[in-house]
Design a protein around this motif. Structure first.
Motif, PDB file in Angstrom:
ATOM      1  N   SER A  87     -50.724 136.226  -7.311  1.00  0.00           N
ATOM      2  CA  SER A  87     -51.806 135.659  -8.119  1.00  0.00           C
ATOM      3  C   SER A  87     -53.176 136.061  -7.581  1.00  0.00           C
ATOM      4  CB  SER A  87     -51.686 134.137  -8.158  1.00  0.00           C
ATOM      5  OG  SER A  87     -50.465 133.753  -8.759  1.00  0.00           O
ATOM      6  N   ARG A  88     -53.291 136.142  -6.254  1.00  0.00           N
ATOM      7  CA  ARG A  88     -54.576 136.512  -5.661  1.00  0.00           C
ATOM      8  C   ARG A  88     -54.960 137.934  -6.055  1.00  0.00           C
ATOM      9  NH1 ARG A  88     -56.941 139.478  -2.297  1.00  0.00           N
ATOM     10  NH2 ARG A  88     -55.023 140.526  -1.663  1.00  0.00           N
ATOM     11  N   ILE A  89     -54.015 138.860  -6.044  1.00  0.00           N
ATOM     12  CA  ILE A  89     -54.293 140.257  -6.386  1.00  0.00           C
ATOM     13  C   ILE A  89     -54.689 140.383  -7.852  1.00  0.00           C
ATOM     14  CG2 ILE A  89     -53.249 142.542  -6.664  1.00  0.00           C
ATOM     15  CD1 ILE A  89     -51.578 141.926  -4.154  1.00  0.00           C
ATOM     16  N   ILE A  90     -53.966 139.705  -8.727  1.00  0.00           N
ATOM     17  CA  ILE A  90     -54.304 139.765 -10.152  1.00  0.00           C
ATOM     18  C   ILE A  90     -55.706 139.211 -10.381  1.00  0.00           C
ATOM     19  CG2 ILE A  90     -53.722 138.900 -12.446  1.00  0.00           C
ATOM     20  CD1 ILE A  90     -51.818 141.063 -11.477  1.00  0.00           C
ATOM     21  N   ALA A  91     -56.010 138.069  -9.779  1.00  0.00           N
ATOM     22  CA  ALA A  91     -57.337 137.457  -9.945  1.00  0.00           C
ATOM     23  C   ALA A  91     -58.431 138.363  -9.384  1.00  0.00           C
ATOM     24  CB  ALA A  91     -57.372 136.093  -9.271  1.00  0.00           C
ATOM     25  N   ALA A  92     -58.172 138.989  -8.241  1.00  0.00           N
ATOM     26  CA  ALA A  92     -59.167 139.863  -7.616  1.00  0.00           C
ATOM     27  C   ALA A  92     -59.476 141.077  -8.484  1.00  0.00           C
ATOM     28  CB  ALA A  92     -58.674 140.319  -6.243  1.00  0.00           C
ATOM     29  N   ASN A  93     -58.545 141.419  -9.359  1.00  0.00           N
ATOM     30  CA  ASN A  93     -58.748 142.537 -10.269  1.00  0.00           C
ATOM     31  C   ASN A  93     -59.189 142.080 -11.659  1.00  0.00           C
ATOM     32  OD1 ASN A  93     -57.806 145.366  -9.090  1.00  0.00           O
ATOM     33  ND2 ASN A  93     -56.525 143.765  -8.156  1.00  0.00           N
ATOM     34  N   GLY A  94     -59.665 140.844 -11.730  1.00  0.00           N
ATOM     35  CA  GLY A  94     -60.212 140.334 -12.978  1.00  0.00           C
ATOM     36  C   GLY A  94     -59.181 139.988 -14.026  1.00  0.00           C
ATOM     37  N   GLY A  95     -57.938 139.811 -13.599  1.00  0.00           N
ATOM     38  CA  GLY A  95     -56.864 139.564 -14.555  1.00  0.00           C
ATOM     39  C   GLY A  95     -56.421 138.114 -14.627  1.00  0.00           C
ATOM     40  N   ARG A  96     -55.536 137.843 -15.573  1.00  0.00           N
ATOM     41  CA  ARG A  96     -54.894 136.539 -15.729  1.00  0.00           C
ATOM     42  C   ARG A  96     -53.392 136.750 -15.772  1.00  0.00           C
ATOM     43  NH1 ARG A  96     -55.606 135.004 -20.548  1.00  0.00           N
ATOM     44  NH2 ARG A  96     -56.775 136.799 -21.362  1.00  0.00           N
ATOM     45  N   GLU A  97     -52.648 135.791 -15.228  1.00  0.00           N
ATOM     46  CA  GLU A  97     -51.194 135.929 -15.218  1.00  0.00           C
ATOM     47  C   GLU A  97     -50.546 134.557 -15.359  1.00  0.00           C
ATOM     48  OE1 GLU A  97     -49.581 134.654 -12.190  1.00  0.00           O
ATOM     49  OE2 GLU A  97     -51.590 134.008 -11.607  1.00  0.00           O
ATOM     50  N   ASN A  98     -49.327 134.548 -15.856  1.00  0.00           N
ATOM     51  CA  ASN A  98     -48.576 133.315 -15.996  1.00  0.00           C
ATOM     52  C   ASN A  98     -47.137 133.652 -16.344  1.00  0.00           C
ATOM     53  OD1 ASN A  98     -48.096 130.448 -16.286  1.00  0.00           O
ATOM     54  ND2 ASN A  98     -50.269 130.261 -16.736  1.00  0.00           N
ATOM     55  N   ALA A  99     -46.370 132.619 -16.687  1.00  0.00           N
ATOM     56  CA  ALA A  99     -44.965 132.813 -17.010  1.00  0.00           C
ATOM     57  C   ALA A  99     -44.500 131.663 -17.880  1.00  0.00           C
ATOM     58  CB  ALA A  99     -44.128 132.889 -15.725  1.00  0.00           C
ATOM     59  N   PHE A 100     -43.379 131.851 -18.562  1.00  0.00           N
ATOM     60  CA  PHE A 100     -42.792 130.766 -19.339  1.00  0.00           C
ATOM     61  C   PHE A 100     -41.291 130.961 -19.440  1.00  0.00           C
ATOM     62  CE2 PHE A 100     -44.569 133.974 -22.220  1.00  0.00           C
ATOM     63  CZ  PHE A 100     -43.457 134.351 -22.974  1.00  0.00           C
ATOM     64  N   THR A 101     -40.602 129.844 -19.616  1.00  0.00           N
ATOM     65  CA  THR A 101     -39.153 129.829 -19.774  1.00  0.00           C
ATOM     66  C   THR A 101     -38.815 129.200 -21.111  1.00  0.00           C
ATOM     67  OG1 THR A 101     -38.926 129.485 -17.394  1.00  0.00           O
ATOM     68  CG2 THR A 101     -36.970 129.117 -18.730  1.00  0.00           C
ATOM     69  N   GLY A 102     -37.860 129.774 -21.817  1.00  0.00           N
ATOM     70  CA  GLY A 102     -37.375 129.223 -23.075  1.00  0.00           C
ATOM     71  C   GLY A 102     -35.870 129.115 -23.051  1.00  0.00           C
ATOM     72  N   GLN A 103     -35.304 128.758 -24.183  1.00  0.00           N
ATOM     73  CA  GLN A 103     -33.847 128.693 -24.267  1.00  0.00           C
ATOM     74  C   GLN A 103     -33.209 130.067 -24.080  1.00  0.00           C
ATOM     75  OE1 GLN A 103     -31.746 126.356 -24.307  1.00  0.00           O
ATOM     76  NE2 GLN A 103     -32.731 124.502 -25.044  1.00  0.00           N
ATOM     77  N   ASP A 104     -33.878 131.129 -24.538  1.00  0.00           N
ATOM     78  CA  ASP A 104     -33.248 132.443 -24.597  1.00  0.00           C
ATOM     79  C   ASP A 104     -33.851 133.489 -23.668  1.00  0.00           C
ATOM     80  OD1 ASP A 104     -31.584 131.530 -26.703  1.00  0.00           O
ATOM     81  OD2 ASP A 104     -33.221 131.839 -28.127  1.00  0.00           O
ATOM     82  N   TYR A 105     -34.877 133.138 -22.909  1.00  0.00           N
ATOM     83  CA  TYR A 105     -35.557 134.139 -22.096  1.00  0.00           C
ATOM     84  C   TYR A 105     -36.386 133.477 -21.011  1.00  0.00           C
ATOM     85  CZ  TYR A 105     -38.636 132.617 -25.839  1.00  0.00           C
ATOM     86  OH  TYR A 105     -39.299 131.842 -26.742  1.00  0.00           O
ATOM     87  N   THR A 106     -36.747 134.300 -20.018  1.00  0.00           N
ATOM     88  CA  THR A 106     -37.799 133.960 -19.060  1.00  0.00           C
ATOM     89  C   THR A 106     -38.730 135.160 -19.033  1.00  0.00           C
ATOM     90  OG1 THR A 106     -36.122 132.802 -17.748  1.00  0.00           O
ATOM     91  CG2 THR A 106     -38.293 133.100 -16.750  1.00  0.00           C
ATOM     92  N   ALA A 107     -40.043 134.917 -19.145  1.00  0.00           N
ATOM     93  CA  ALA A 107     -40.991 136.028 -19.264  1.00  0.00           C
ATOM     94  C   ALA A 107     -42.186 135.817 -18.343  1.00  0.00           C
ATOM     95  CB  ALA A 107     -41.459 136.177 -20.711  1.00  0.00           C
TER      96      ALA A 107
END
Length: 458
Positions: A87-107
């Motif tokens: 998360s620190r590297i993504i933020a340092a490069n001006g980015g946003r990141e996250n994740a989610f779980t559903g019944q059929d996938y994790t992304a």
């Protein structure tokens, strides 16, 4: 973050001047990783998503919630990148990141300035096969997930009701289990459970990499080969059919918990696009949901909220892009002075009219046009474009099905909507749940008023 499936109500009609969607470029690496790339040069940005074909519907009794728990642990580091570094590297490069779980996938996803896409690839490739699962980090995150379950389900009356509703509506489908997991199962998860689950499902040949943005497909492929290409594939276990047994009659349940307002949910067993014997049925159900709840002119808003003034709010939902057969749902909250029984009767009357009364041509056209505006607006988002591709690919359809959507929905007739209502929206397929409010503890805020933040908690 746990998502209960992604409802893509994208009804559409031809619109003069609507530009064709840009082509999708598909590649597959030698290790089985599928790559989908769609160019969007309107801004110098890129969305990168990694979709794993594993979610709550792959789980079994005793370990429900493990896919969601592993999603949290994916941010806890590798040998190369310690906890928090991703998360620190993504933020340092001006980015946003996250994740989610559903019944059929994790992304997992990142949004970055386009030239920084290799940073996303390097980090995602590292944790795809090199996640460092240690007891100290697991113990901390385990408590976070237990607290998330308490805040988002146990302390939220409608979420609690929904959980019980689905466990009654489904007899043996894995959709009967909550994505966040049952309390005792989540509490009993161990580090060894997570290591087994990670080793079993997190592999390039069980994943799809989706990239949408200001990129060139061949350059994306080059970078993907560099970072993901060396990863070894896994021997994936076969996924069993998990077909829901036939329902033999109407089911009812009542949930009594402290709450401010009563609520009502109805669910009819219906096929998804993937499971329908005739795909036209799935598209007709999609249109039926739009007729009931496709904007201010739809039947629920015009008849139940503004007309009869029996509902403070009412809605309908259908998940076209689910891996397994699922539910066509109706829900609502009665206005003060009206009962759940009265609102239930009003909702069922609208379903009866779908079955028994032909839909006027102008209403059908208006519904399609209403939702087209939403569709076009959503397509303005690179993230949403990637979500469509990743969802369809991961549930066992092809991304090409997304491109068929407009034509297939435009082909739906009033007679087809009436036919699917008669076939599927019947008592033999119906489950009804009532939320009966109990008094709130003195001085306690109404649970419905509690803030519900989104996103991955860590």
């Amino acid at each position: 973050m746990s998502l209960r499936g992604l409802r893509m109500l994208l009804l559409a009609v031809p619109l003069p001047g609507l530009a064709a969607e840009p082509p999708v470029h598909e590649f597959t690496l030698d290790n089985g990783l599928k790559i989908l790339v769609q160019e969007d040069h309107r801004a110098p940005a890129v969305v990168s998503q990694v979709w794993y074909k594993v979610g709550a519907s792959n789980e079994y009794g005793g370990i429900t919630g493990i896919s969601h728990m592993l999603e949290h642990m994916m941010f806890k580091g590798t040998q190369k990148h310690p906890p928090g570094e991703f998360s620190r590297i993504i933020a340092a490069n001006g980015g946003r990141e996250n994740a989610f779980t559903g019944q059929d996938y994790t992304a997992y996803f990142q949004t970055l300035e386009a030239s920084r896409l290799p940073i996303s690839f390097e980090l995602e490739a590292d944790r795809m096969r090199n996640l460092k699962l240690v007891e100290a980090e697991f113990a901390k995150e385990h408590q976070v997930v237990l607290e998330e379950r308490r805040l988002r389900t146990d302390d939220q009356p409608r979420a609690k009701m929904q959980e019980h509703f689905e466990s009654v509506a489904y007899s043996n489908s894995p959709y009967r289990n909550p994505v966040v997991g049952w309390p005792d199962d989540v509490a009993g998860l161990t580090l060894d459970d997570l290591k087994h689950w990670y080793g079993r499902w997190y592999a390039p040949n069980n994943a799809t990499l989706v990239v949408v943005g200001d990129v060139k497909p061949e350059e994306v492929l080059k970078q993907a080969r560099k970072f993901f290409g060396p990863l070894k594939r896994s021997e994936l276990p076969p996924v069993k059919p998990q077909t829901e047994v036939e329902q033999l009659g109407l089911r009812r349940l009542a949930v009594s918990v402290p709450a401010k307002l009563p609520h009502l949910v109805l669910g009819y067993k219906t096929p998804s696009l993937r499971t329908a014997a005739d795909e036209a049925d799935a598209y007709a159900l999609e249109v039926a949901a739009g007729i009931l709840d496709g904007g201010n002119s739809a039947r629920f808003s015009s008849r139940l909220v503004r007309g009869q003034q029996i509902a403070a709010a009412a809605g309908a939902g259908y998940d076209l892009y689910a891996r397994l057969a699922n539910l066509f749902t109706l829900e609502g909250t009665p206005v003060q002075g009206k009962s759940l029984a009265e609102l239930e009767a009003a909702l069922l009357e609208e379903v009866r009219k779908l079955r028994d009364e032909p839909i006027a041509a102008d209403e059908l056209q208006r519904v399609k046009a209403q939702v087209l505006a939403s569709h076009v607006y959503q397509l303005d988002s690179m993230f949403y474009q990637a979500m469509q591709l990743g969802t369809a690919e991961t549930v066992g359809l092809s991304w090409r099905k997304v491109r068929e959507y407009v034509d297939r929905v435009n082909a739906v007739t009033a007679e087809q909507v009436q036919a699917v209502a008669r076939k599927y929206l019947v008592d033999e397929r119906l489950t009804i749940a009532h939320l009966n409010p109990l008094p709130l503890p003195e001085g306690a805020p109404a649970p419905e008023d509690a803030a519900m933040g989104g996103g991955h908690v860590r």
